[in-house]
Write a protein that holds these residues in place. Structure first.
Motif, PDB file in Angstrom:
ATOM      1  N   ASN A 154     134.779  41.426 -42.836  1.00 45.39           N
ATOM      2  CA  ASN A 154     134.962  40.952 -41.556  1.00 45.39           C
ATOM      3  C   ASN A 154     134.718  41.980 -40.777  1.00 45.39           C
ATOM      4  O   ASN A 154     135.427  42.545 -39.595  1.00 45.39           O
ATOM      5  CB  ASN A 154     136.468  40.632 -41.447  1.00 45.39           C
TER       6      ASN A 154
ATOM      7  N   GLN B 183     141.939  41.290 -41.177  1.00 52.06           N
ATOM      8  CA  GLN B 183     141.131  41.539 -39.910  1.00 52.06           C
ATOM      9  C   GLN B 183     141.580  42.820 -39.145  1.00 52.06           C
ATOM     10  O   GLN B 183     143.083  42.930 -39.307  1.00 52.06           O
ATOM     11  CB  GLN B 183     141.518  40.314 -39.190  1.00 52.06           C
TER      12      GLN B 183
ATOM     13  N   ASP C 110     141.497  44.805 -35.608  1.00 53.81           N
ATOM     14  CA  ASP C 110     141.026  45.061 -34.146  1.00 53.81           C
ATOM     15  C   ASP C 110     141.207  46.414 -33.523  1.00 53.81           C
ATOM     16  O   ASP C 110     142.516  46.718 -33.383  1.00 53.81           O
ATOM     17  CB  ASP C 110     141.585  44.093 -33.475  1.00 53.81           C
TER      18      ASP C 110
END
Length: 272
Positions: free
Chosen positions: A144, A209, A211
């Motif tokens: 990802n 994930q 960020d």
């Protein structure tokens, strides 16, 4: 139903996993994981907001590297439906690792050398470990849009069950990296299915994930400008320890260690 009905080895259903989200000083991390699925314990509660710059939360071994586990869980690996007992277990540990200020984990060589050094220090303990092969299958992978280092550790303990660990590591600041460890109890019931276990753990990692805020992206860019223009990490030869008992055969030593562990457990139960 948390487990599928069919299969020689059965794991908790991935579609039933919950999403766990963590705010690590504005670095957002999420992963889909089942809670504890074993008769041996209950799921611990962990905070979802963590200040990664709080030095007090890290466990140190007298050196500059510190560890803080921010999520742990454990699942049974089951056999066919007709077999009621579990075959093995998977232990999951998500940890933040803190380095010293003179390290920059966004520089590939420094991250690689730190991982090698940490494994060397850990498995040099011959009072706890027997035969070990660490950093096997060492490679760089992308999940990802985030780069990870992946490797496998084969571990024989002196007095507890052996394990095979699958480890993914990625830097999140100049001085911190995340370590995702999946450890399977490596016994005769599961030994022929280890590739299936690894594939299952890899599928879970595909749900991760991360960020990054703008200040981390600036750290990455600064590191890239001084790391010789490459983001590739050179391979590492596996670290191997071969240990024998000082007297008697290797199997005798293993048998004695297991017997001592059993006696200690019985004595503890008696004292309780």
């Amino acid at each position: 139903m948390s487990y599928p009905l069919l299969g020689r080895v059965r794991f908790p259903k991935l579609k039933d996993a919950e999403q766990h989200s963590f705010n690590l000083s504005d670095i957002k991390v999420s992963i889909e994981l089942n809670s504890v699925l074993t008769k041996w314990g209950e799921q611990e509660n962990f905070p979802d907001n963590i200040n990664i710059f709080d030095r007090e939360q890290y466990q140190h071994d007298g050196d500059s590297i510190g560890y803080h586990s921010y999520f742990r869980t454990r699942w049974d690996i089951k056999g066919t439906v007709l077999r009621q007992s579990e075959k093995s277990h998977i232990y999951v540990n998500l940890a933040i690792v803190k380095g010293s200020k003179d390290l920059n984990f966004f520089i590939p060589e420094q991250l690689r050398d730190t991982i090698k050094s940490e494994n060397q220090k850990r498995f040099d303990d011959d009072s706890y470990y027997l035969n070990v092969t660490a950093l096997r299958e060492f490679q760089q992978v992308s999940i990802n849009d985030t780069d990870y280092l992946f490797y496998v550790n084969d571990i024989e303990y002196c007095a507890t069950a052996d394990s095979q660990d699958y480890v993914w590591i990625t830097p999140i600041t100049e001085n911190h990296y995340l370590q995702f460890t999946f450890g399977v109890t490596n016994n005769t019931e599961v030994r022929d299915h280890l590739e299936t276990v690894k594939d299952y753990c890899t599928s879970i990692m595909q749900t991760v994930q991360i960020d990054f805020p703008e200040w981390v992206e600036r750290e990455k860019a600064a590191a890239a400008s001084v790391s010789e223009g490459t983001h590739q990490i050179a391979a590492i030869e596996p670290l191997v320890w071969k240990r024998e008992a000082d007297s008697g055969s290797y199997l005798d030593f293993r048998r004695e260690a297991a017997e001592k562990a059993k006696q200690t457990e019985e004595q503890d139960n008696t004292n309780c």
